[in-house]
Design a protein around this motif. Sequence first.
Motif, PDB file in Angstrom:
ATOM      1  N   GLY A 127       0.804  -2.410 -35.966  1.00 14.08           N
ATOM      2  CA  GLY A 127       0.391  -3.248 -34.853  1.00 14.08           C
ATOM      3  C   GLY A 127      -0.762  -4.124 -35.256  1.00 14.08           C
ATOM      4  O   GLY A 127      -1.286  -4.039 -36.367  1.00 14.08           O
ATOM      5  N   ASP A 128      -1.157  -4.944 -34.359  1.00 20.55           N
ATOM      6  CA  ASP A 128      -2.238  -5.889 -34.592  1.00 20.55           C
ATOM      7  C   ASP A 128      -3.559  -5.124 -34.703  1.00 20.55           C
ATOM      8  O   ASP A 128      -3.881  -4.273 -33.871  1.00 20.55           O
ATOM      9  N   VAL A 129      -4.333  -5.441 -35.742  1.00 19.99           N
ATOM     10  CA  VAL A 129      -5.628  -4.789 -35.955  1.00 19.99           C
ATOM     11  C   VAL A 129      -6.553  -5.035 -34.768  1.00 19.99           C
ATOM     12  O   VAL A 129      -7.284  -4.148 -34.330  1.00 19.99           O
ATOM     13  N   GLY A 130      -6.499  -6.230 -34.199  1.00 25.12           N
ATOM     14  CA  GLY A 130      -7.313  -6.547 -33.027  1.00 25.12           C
ATOM     15  C   GLY A 130      -6.976  -5.663 -31.847  1.00 25.12           C
ATOM     16  O   GLY A 130      -7.862  -5.212 -31.117  1.00 25.12           O
ATOM     17  N   ASP A 131      -5.684  -5.401 -31.658  1.00 28.18           N
ATOM     18  CA  ASP A 131      -5.255  -4.497 -30.582  1.00 28.18           C
ATOM     19  C   ASP A 131      -5.782  -3.091 -30.805  1.00 28.18           C
ATOM     20  O   ASP A 131      -6.216  -2.431 -29.861  1.00 28.18           O
ATOM     21  N   ARG A 132      -5.755  -2.628 -32.049  1.00 28.16           N
ATOM     22  CA  ARG A 132      -6.260  -1.283 -32.363  1.00 28.16           C
ATOM     23  C   ARG A 132      -7.757  -1.205 -32.076  1.00 28.16           C
ATOM     24  O   ARG A 132      -8.235  -0.220 -31.525  1.00 28.16           O
ATOM     25  N   LYS A 133      -8.489  -2.243 -32.465  1.00 31.11           N
ATOM     26  CA  LYS A 133      -9.940  -2.232 -32.220  1.00 31.11           C
ATOM     27  C   LYS A 133     -10.230  -2.222 -30.724  1.00 31.11           C
ATOM     28  O   LYS A 133     -11.123  -1.516 -30.272  1.00 31.11           O
ATOM     29  N   ASP A 134      -9.480  -2.984 -29.953  1.00 25.85           N
ATOM     30  CA  ASP A 134      -9.664  -2.973 -28.498  1.00 25.85           C
ATOM     31  C   ASP A 134      -9.334  -1.607 -27.921  1.00 25.85           C
ATOM     32  O   ASP A 134     -10.032  -1.121 -27.023  1.00 25.85           O
ATOM     33  N   GLU A 135      -8.283  -1.002 -28.424  1.00 25.96           N
ATOM     34  CA  GLU A 135      -7.881   0.325 -27.950  1.00 25.96           C
ATOM     35  C   GLU A 135      -8.965   1.361 -28.286  1.00 25.96           C
ATOM     36  O   GLU A 135      -9.328   2.195 -27.455  1.00 25.96           O
ATOM     37  N   ILE A 136      -9.481   1.287 -29.504  1.00 28.19           N
ATOM     38  CA  ILE A 136     -10.560   2.204 -29.915  1.00 28.19           C
ATOM     39  C   ILE A 136     -11.800   1.962 -29.058  1.00 28.19           C
ATOM     40  O   ILE A 136     -12.444   2.898 -28.589  1.00 28.19           O
ATOM     41  N   ARG A 137     -12.126   0.711 -28.829  1.00 26.02           N
ATOM     42  CA  ARG A 137     -13.293   0.355 -28.012  1.00 26.02           C
ATOM     43  C   ARG A 137     -13.151   0.914 -26.598  1.00 26.02           C
ATOM     44  O   ARG A 137     -14.099   1.483 -26.050  1.00 26.02           O
ATOM     45  N   ARG A 138     -11.988   0.780 -25.992  1.00 17.76           N
ATOM     46  CA  ARG A 138     -11.755   1.333 -24.645  1.00 17.76           C
ATOM     47  C   ARG A 138     -11.880   2.855 -24.661  1.00 17.76           C
ATOM     48  O   ARG A 138     -12.451   3.450 -23.746  1.00 17.76           O
ATOM     49  N   PHE A 139     -11.357   3.477 -25.709  1.00 17.71           N
ATOM     50  CA  PHE A 139     -11.473   4.928 -25.840  1.00 17.71           C
ATOM     51  C   PHE A 139     -12.948   5.337 -25.931  1.00 17.71           C
ATOM     52  O   PHE A 139     -13.392   6.266 -25.251  1.00 17.71           O
ATOM     53  N   LEU A 140     -13.730   4.635 -26.759  1.00 15.70           N
ATOM     54  CA  LEU A 140     -15.148   4.966 -26.917  1.00 15.70           C
ATOM     55  C   LEU A 140     -15.930   4.719 -25.632  1.00 15.70           C
ATOM     56  O   LEU A 140     -16.871   5.458 -25.322  1.00 15.70           O
ATOM     57  N   MET A 141     -15.550   3.715 -24.870  1.00 11.24           N
ATOM     58  CA  MET A 141     -16.194   3.473 -23.570  1.00 11.24           C
ATOM     59  C   MET A 141     -15.899   4.638 -22.617  1.00 11.24           C
ATOM     60  O   MET A 141     -16.783   5.068 -21.871  1.00 11.24           O
ATOM     61  N   ALA A 142     -14.686   5.178 -22.674  1.00  7.99           N
ATOM     62  CA  ALA A 142     -14.334   6.337 -21.847  1.00  7.99           C
ATOM     63  C   ALA A 142     -15.129   7.564 -22.295  1.00  7.99           C
ATOM     64  O   ALA A 142     -15.616   8.342 -21.465  1.00  7.99           O
ATOM     65  N   VAL A 143     -15.286   7.736 -23.601  1.00  6.35           N
ATOM     66  CA  VAL A 143     -16.106   8.842 -24.120  1.00  6.35           C
ATOM     67  C   VAL A 143     -17.540   8.695 -23.614  1.00  6.35           C
ATOM     68  O   VAL A 143     -18.152   9.663 -23.143  1.00  6.35           O
ATOM     69  N   ASP A 144     -18.086   7.489 -23.682  1.00 14.07           N
ATOM     70  CA  ASP A 144     -19.450   7.228 -23.231  1.00 14.07           C
ATOM     71  C   ASP A 144     -19.610   7.550 -21.742  1.00 14.07           C
ATOM     72  O   ASP A 144     -20.593   8.168 -21.333  1.00 14.07           O
ATOM     73  N   ARG A 145     -18.645   7.142 -20.937  1.00 15.58           N
ATOM     74  CA  ARG A 145     -18.701   7.451 -19.490  1.00 15.58           C
ATOM     75  C   ARG A 145     -18.660   8.961 -19.265  1.00 15.58           C
ATOM     76  O   ARG A 145     -19.383   9.485 -18.412  1.00 15.58           O
ATOM     77  N   GLY A 146     -17.842   9.665 -20.029  1.00 14.83           N
ATOM     78  CA  GLY A 146     -17.781  11.119 -19.905  1.00 14.83           C
ATOM     79  C   GLY A 146     -19.088  11.784 -20.295  1.00 14.83           C
ATOM     80  O   GLY A 146     -19.550  12.715 -19.634  1.00 14.83           O
ATOM     81  N   LEU A 147     -19.702  11.294 -21.356  1.00 15.42           N
ATOM     82  CA  LEU A 147     -20.985  11.849 -21.796  1.00 15.42           C
ATOM     83  C   LEU A 147     -22.092  11.590 -20.790  1.00 15.42           C
ATOM     84  O   LEU A 147     -22.998  12.404 -20.625  1.00 15.42           O
ATOM     85  N   ALA A 148     -22.025  10.447 -20.109  1.00 20.02           N
ATOM     86  CA  ALA A 148     -23.064  10.092 -19.138  1.00 20.02           C
ATOM     87  C   ALA A 148     -23.199  11.151 -18.049  1.00 20.02           C
ATOM     88  O   ALA A 148     -24.286  11.356 -17.517  1.00 20.02           O
ATOM     89  N   GLY A 149     -22.116  11.838 -17.754  1.00 19.03           N
ATOM     90  CA  GLY A 149     -22.161  12.875 -16.731  1.00 19.03           C
ATOM     91  C   GLY A 149     -22.752  14.190 -17.188  1.00 19.03           C
ATOM     92  O   GLY A 149     -23.079  15.041 -16.370  1.00 19.03           O
ATOM     93  N   VAL A 150     -22.908  14.376 -18.504  1.00 22.23           N
ATOM     94  CA  VAL A 150     -23.400  15.659 -19.003  1.00 22.23           C
ATOM     95  C   VAL A 150     -24.676  15.558 -19.838  1.00 22.23           C
ATOM     96  O   VAL A 150     -25.365  16.555 -20.023  1.00 22.23           O
TER      97      VAL A 150
END
Length: 182
Positions: free
Chosen positions: A6-29
């Motif tokens: 797949g497109d490298v740009g798409d992978r980076k966006d997907e990883i970025r969204r995943f890391l943003m979700a991780v960050d939101r999860g960490l914010a609660g703990v």
Amino acid sequence: MFHGHGDVGDRKDEIRRFLMAVDRGLAGVVEDRSAPMVVAAVDYLVPMLAQVSKLGNELLSLPGNPDRLSDTELHAAALEVVWPALQAADDVKLQRLADTAHTDRAAVGLKDVIRTGVEARHGTLLIDASALRWGRLTNPGGELELHEEREAGSADLLDEAWRIARAVGAEIVPVAGGALPN
């Protein structure tokens, strides 16, 4: 986590969204936004997490691929990485205590620490977590009765200092007993 073509740009966006979700999860703990946080991830993900994180914690990374480490090895590696940062912060607090030890800005000694804690005047409590000090509070104002050893009605007064400091929102820093002034 991510496989296939797949497109490298798409992978980076997907990883970025995943890391943003991780960050939101960490914010609660994550309570302490000033403490360093150890990240167990492949090296290229750590700067990406730093870019998206809203926590403000310093990010420290483990070297290598954490997938190959057992839980025990992961814990040991994390302590190795974070220990210098924690020690440096404690050294600053110990120096601040040494600089103010003989002023009205610091309480040194168990009786003064308990009294100022009861008066809600703690900002930071440096405590020898390995020591035991037996005794009891004799009134709500923080007066103490010290005991040489445990007796009926005794409590560990360092535990009491810890409880009081937590109740008033003070930061609690366990340190080696020899590092504290008398």
